[in-house]
Design a protein around this motif. Sequence first.
Motif, PDB file in Angstrom:
ATOM      1  N   SER A 176       0.868  -1.173   0.000  1.00 18.41           N
ATOM      2  CA  SER A 176       0.000   0.000   0.000  1.00 18.41           C
ATOM      3  C   SER A 176       0.909   1.228   0.000  1.00 18.41           C
ATOM      4  CB  SER A 176      -0.948  -0.033   1.201  1.00 18.41           C
ATOM      5  OG  SER A 176      -1.867   1.044   1.143  1.00 18.41           O
ATOM      6  N   SER A 177       0.450   2.331   0.546  1.00 17.07           N
ATOM      7  CA  SER A 177       1.242   3.561   0.499  1.00 17.07           C
ATOM      8  C   SER A 177       0.864   4.478   1.653  1.00 17.07           C
ATOM      9  CB  SER A 177       0.996   4.285  -0.835  1.00 17.07           C
ATOM     10  OG  SER A 177       1.533   5.587  -0.815  1.00 17.07           O
ATOM     11  N   SER A 178       1.829   5.270   2.078  1.00 19.97           N
ATOM     12  CA  SER A 178       1.544   6.288   3.083  1.00 19.97           C
ATOM     13  C   SER A 178       0.608   7.348   2.535  1.00 19.97           C
ATOM     14  CB  SER A 178       2.843   6.927   3.566  1.00 19.97           C
ATOM     15  OG  SER A 178       3.531   7.544   2.487  1.00 19.97           O
ATOM     16  N   ALA A 179       0.384   7.345   1.209  1.00 19.38           N
ATOM     17  CA  ALA A 179      -0.531   8.315   0.593  1.00 19.38           C
ATOM     18  C   ALA A 179      -1.968   8.131   1.071  1.00 19.38           C
ATOM     19  CB  ALA A 179      -0.464   8.198  -0.929  1.00 19.38           C
ATOM     20  N   VAL A 180      -2.280   6.978   1.695  1.00 24.34           N
ATOM     21  CA  VAL A 180      -3.652   6.777   2.191  1.00 24.34           C
ATOM     22  C   VAL A 180      -3.975   7.749   3.327  1.00 24.34           C
ATOM     23  CG1 VAL A 180      -3.662   4.339   1.534  1.00 24.34           C
ATOM     24  CG2 VAL A 180      -2.989   4.976   3.862  1.00 24.34           C
ATOM     25  N   TYR A 181      -2.946   8.259   4.014  1.00 24.06           N
ATOM     26  CA  TYR A 181      -3.196   9.162   5.136  1.00 24.06           C
ATOM     27  C   TYR A 181      -3.541  10.575   4.674  1.00 24.06           C
ATOM     28  CZ  TYR A 181      -1.007   5.576   8.095  1.00 24.06           C
ATOM     29  OH  TYR A 181      -0.699   4.407   8.749  1.00 24.06           O
ATOM     30  N   GLY A 182      -2.985  10.998   3.554  1.00 23.30           N
ATOM     31  CA  GLY A 182      -3.121  12.384   3.143  1.00 23.30           C
ATOM     32  C   GLY A 182      -2.048  13.222   3.816  1.00 23.30           C
ATOM     33  N   SER A 183      -2.331  14.501   4.005  1.00 23.68           N
ATOM     34  CA  SER A 183      -1.327  15.398   4.606  1.00 23.68           C
ATOM     35  C   SER A 183      -1.991  16.414   5.517  1.00 23.68           C
ATOM     36  CB  SER A 183      -0.546  16.120   3.506  1.00 23.68           C
ATOM     37  OG  SER A 183      -1.431  16.838   2.656  1.00 23.68           O
ATOM     38  N   TYR A 184      -2.957  15.943   6.305  1.00 27.21           N
ATOM     39  CA  TYR A 184      -3.772  16.868   7.079  1.00 27.21           C
ATOM     40  C   TYR A 184      -3.155  17.297   8.388  1.00 27.21           C
ATOM     41  CZ  TYR A 184      -5.174  12.572   9.564  1.00 27.21           C
ATOM     42  OH  TYR A 184      -5.179  11.396  10.271  1.00 27.21           O
ATOM     43  N   SER A 209      -4.204   6.218  12.553  1.00 26.72           N
ATOM     44  CA  SER A 209      -4.577   7.574  12.145  1.00 26.72           C
ATOM     45  C   SER A 209      -5.673   7.529  11.095  1.00 26.72           C
ATOM     46  CB  SER A 209      -3.358   8.315  11.589  1.00 26.72           C
ATOM     47  OG  SER A 209      -2.368   8.499  12.566  1.00 26.72           O
ATOM     48  N   LYS A 210      -6.490   8.564  11.069  1.00 27.53           N
ATOM     49  CA  LYS A 210      -7.563   8.641  10.093  1.00 27.53           C
ATOM     50  C   LYS A 210      -6.987   8.782   8.687  1.00 27.53           C
ATOM     51  CE  LYS A 210     -12.038  10.870   9.374  1.00 27.53           C
ATOM     52  NZ  LYS A 210     -12.985  11.905   9.891  1.00 27.53           N
ATOM     53  N   CYS A 211      -7.556   8.073   7.732  1.00 25.43           N
ATOM     54  CA  CYS A 211      -7.084   8.123   6.349  1.00 25.43           C
ATOM     55  C   CYS A 211      -7.942   9.101   5.549  1.00 25.43           C
ATOM     56  CB  CYS A 211      -7.138   6.735   5.714  1.00 25.43           C
ATOM     57  SG  CYS A 211      -5.963   5.568   6.421  1.00 25.43           S
ATOM     58  N   ILE A 212      -7.300  10.170   5.068  1.00 21.47           N
ATOM     59  CA  ILE A 212      -7.979  11.154   4.235  1.00 21.47           C
ATOM     60  C   ILE A 212      -7.080  11.418   3.022  1.00 21.47           C
ATOM     61  CG2 ILE A 212      -9.155  13.388   4.171  1.00 21.47           C
ATOM     62  CD1 ILE A 212      -9.135  13.424   7.194  1.00 21.47           C
ATOM     63  N   PRO A 213      -7.008  10.455   2.091  1.00 17.70           N
ATOM     64  CA  PRO A 213      -6.105  10.627   0.945  1.00 17.70           C
ATOM     65  C   PRO A 213      -6.457  11.865   0.123  1.00 17.70           C
ATOM     66  CG  PRO A 213      -7.612   8.780   0.600  1.00 17.70           C
ATOM     67  CD  PRO A 213      -7.769   9.198   2.024  1.00 17.70           C
ATOM     68  N   GLN A 214      -5.417  12.532  -0.389  1.00 22.13           N
ATOM     69  CA  GLN A 214      -5.586  13.810  -1.077  1.00 22.13           C
ATOM     70  C   GLN A 214      -5.451  13.710  -2.594  1.00 22.13           C
ATOM     71  OE1 GLN A 214      -6.269  16.817   0.844  1.00 22.13           O
ATOM     72  NE2 GLN A 214      -6.728  15.090   2.185  1.00 22.13           N
ATOM     73  N   PRO A 259      -5.747  10.911  -6.359  1.00 22.98           N
ATOM     74  CA  PRO A 259      -6.307   9.655  -6.882  1.00 22.98           C
ATOM     75  C   PRO A 259      -5.491   8.422  -6.532  1.00 22.98           C
ATOM     76  CG  PRO A 259      -6.426  11.375  -8.543  1.00 22.98           C
ATOM     77  CD  PRO A 259      -5.603  11.935  -7.425  1.00 22.98           C
ATOM     78  N   TYR A 260      -4.170   8.568  -6.473  1.00 22.44           N
ATOM     79  CA  TYR A 260      -3.323   7.423  -6.115  1.00 22.44           C
ATOM     80  C   TYR A 260      -3.616   6.958  -4.700  1.00 22.44           C
ATOM     81  CZ  TYR A 260       0.886   4.823  -4.831  1.00 22.44           C
ATOM     82  OH  TYR A 260       1.761   3.868  -4.376  1.00 22.44           O
ATOM     83  N   GLY A 261      -3.636   7.882  -3.755  1.00 16.06           N
ATOM     84  CA  GLY A 261      -3.925   7.524  -2.371  1.00 16.06           C
ATOM     85  C   GLY A 261      -5.310   6.943  -2.205  1.00 16.06           C
ATOM     86  N   ILE A 262      -6.287   7.517  -2.932  1.00 13.01           N
ATOM     87  CA  ILE A 262      -7.665   6.996  -2.876  1.00 13.01           C
ATOM     88  C   ILE A 262      -7.706   5.555  -3.372  1.00 13.01           C
ATOM     89  CG2 ILE A 262      -9.970   7.239  -3.883  1.00 13.01           C
ATOM     90  CD1 ILE A 262      -9.456  10.301  -3.910  1.00 13.01           C
ATOM     91  N   SER A 263      -6.985   5.268  -4.466  1.00 13.26           N
ATOM     92  CA  SER A 263      -6.994   3.910  -5.028  1.00 13.26           C
ATOM     93  C   SER A 263      -6.344   2.916  -4.073  1.00 13.26           C
ATOM     94  CB  SER A 263      -6.277   3.888  -6.381  1.00 13.26           C
ATOM     95  OG  SER A 263      -4.868   4.010  -6.247  1.00 13.26           O
ATOM     96  N   LYS A 264      -5.318   3.340  -3.361  1.00 14.87           N
ATOM     97  CA  LYS A 264      -4.659   2.445  -2.410  1.00 14.87           C
ATOM     98  C   LYS A 264      -5.554   2.169  -1.204  1.00 14.87           C
ATOM     99  CE  LYS A 264      -0.600   1.349  -4.110  1.00 14.87           C
ATOM    100  NZ  LYS A 264      -0.227  -0.063  -4.351  1.00 14.87           N
TER     101      LYS A 264
END
Length: 298
Positions: free
Chosen positions: A116-124, A133-138, A140-145
């Motif tokens: 997977s990827s740390s991109a699932v967290y976003g950058s909030y 931690s809550k996942c708020i991907p920012q 399309p890549y993070g959303i897909s993961k």
Amino acid sequence: MKMFIPEAKPIRVLLVGASGKLGKLVVHFWNDFSPLVTLVEQHRRSHPGNSVKWSPLDGHLELSKFVDKFGNFDVMVILAGATPNSNNEYSLNKDIIVSCLSAANRLKIKKILVASSSAVYGSYKAIPFTETSKCIPQNPYGISKLEMERECDIWRSKGLEICCLRIGNVVGADALSSNILSSTMENVLYLDVFPTGGGAIRSYIGPRTMASVIHSLCLYSGRLPETLNIASPTPVSMIDIAAASGKPWKSRDVCNGTNRSITLDCSALSKVYCFDRRDSEPNTMVAQWKETLVHETF
């Protein structure tokens, strides 16, 4: 003292995505570790060495034929998928995982490691993300993961042990590494510099250390958590990564509100993998990457 407990018997691991950027790095270093683990590389085309020709999207039948001939696998490691640099549709991430987990279920491969990827967290926020931690991907890549991770829940209910590896930045497989390789005196590398004068702080891991982590997780005899952050314990400055490469660079200002520090808390990983203090040093990470470079040069 090492925290992981290796299996007493040899195991066979199928690496799906061996021809991808991250897969090649892992394969390069695999033989540096315990001979208890036999790695079989998955490729979509015929490939020399210990490999199987199989496309996950074609279903499990071709893989079944290989298993019937050579024996089953103990672990499946899935590194295949669309990335920001692959120019593929991100929907492939879900499609590939469904096909791979379906094949693993049919072939009774119970243990699966999924990239997977740390991109699932976003950058909030600017404090280290933990696996809870809550996942708020920012993007399309993070959303897909994240969609891919949720698909894994369905297959866990079927009895598969699936650990999603929320990988940070792997030196040699990230955007900065690509920019370092392509930079020249005419095409200078630009890096973000914040008002405080420092560069962006991120969670990184060297390619050899990454391969060692995957190798150790394959051998781990206990039940792994459903998600694990993957990076070296101490975050680093991207400027320090570039400096370790020896390439010249220029600074560029960043927009107000951009988080300088977006990092991972890897304490859970440290409970199952014993890091060396040098694993977090930019010079070590870049040196590991340089070992893998055959056609490219700095």
